[in-house]
Design a protein around this motif. Structure first.
Motif, mmCIF file in Angstrom:
data_model
loop_
_atom_site.group_PDB
_atom_site.id
_atom_site.type_symbol
_atom_site.label_atom_id
_atom_site.label_comp_id
_atom_site.label_asym_id
_atom_site.label_seq_id
_atom_site.Cartn_x
_atom_site.Cartn_y
_atom_site.Cartn_z
ATOM 1 N N LYS A 85 6.482 -5.824 -6.946
ATOM 2 C CA LYS A 85 5.897 -5.348 -5.690
ATOM 3 C C LYS A 85 5.036 -4.114 -5.931
ATOM 4 O O LYS A 85 5.544 -3.040 -6.252
ATOM 5 N N GLN A 86 3.747 -4.281 -5.758
ATOM 6 C CA GLN A 86 2.784 -3.201 -5.947
ATOM 7 C C GLN A 86 3.061 -2.031 -4.997
ATOM 8 O O GLN A 86 2.702 -0.891 -5.294
ATOM 9 N N ASP A 87 3.727 -2.294 -3.878
ATOM 10 C CA ASP A 87 4.016 -1.256 -2.884
ATOM 11 C C ASP A 87 4.812 -0.084 -3.465
ATOM 12 O O ASP A 87 4.777 1.018 -2.918
#
Length: 125
Positions: free
Chosen positions: A82-84
């Motif tokens: 997850k890039q978040d």
């Protein structure tokens, strides 16, 4: 001068891939892997490795917890699907963030960045 790397990931697949890629980098002297974050936590406190690569999403103690505890004492590479998580991981002090799936060149670039942070110069592998 070559690096001692600890890799922490609860996924055997990602742990194995990261270990294989680390062993192909000429600046990595040794690699030790942990699937269990608590075992890694104990080892990091005792051994004080040069570099830690940690998955962010793990049961128990996650990669953000590692950064909060050790990020100011040693360089970290954070990884996640997850890039978040990148922004918060960088705020907590990780040297680099690698999104899964990562390539050999992305992985090696992260090792180079850590080497530069530790020794203050680019790697001459």
């Amino acid at each position: 001068m070559r690096l001692e790397l600890i890799i922490v990931d609860d996924s055997p697949l990602w742990l194995s891939l990261a270990e294989k890629l680390a062993k192909t980098h000429p600046l990595v002297r040794s690699v030790l892997t942990f699937e269990d974050s608590y075992d890694a936590w104990v080892h990091i406190q005792i051994a004080k490795p040069q570099v830690v690569m940690s998955d962010i999403e793990m049961p128990g103690m996650n990669g953000l917890s590692f950064l909060e505890m050790f990020g100011n004492r040693m360089p970290f590479i954070s990884s996640s699907t997850k890039q978040d998580f990148e922004e918060v991981a960088r705020e907590l002090g990780c040297v680099d963030f690698i999104s899964k799936p990562f390539t050999k060149s992305e992985f090696h670039k992260s090792i180079d960045l850590v080497y530069n942070k530790i020794y203050g110069r680019k790697a001459n592998a």
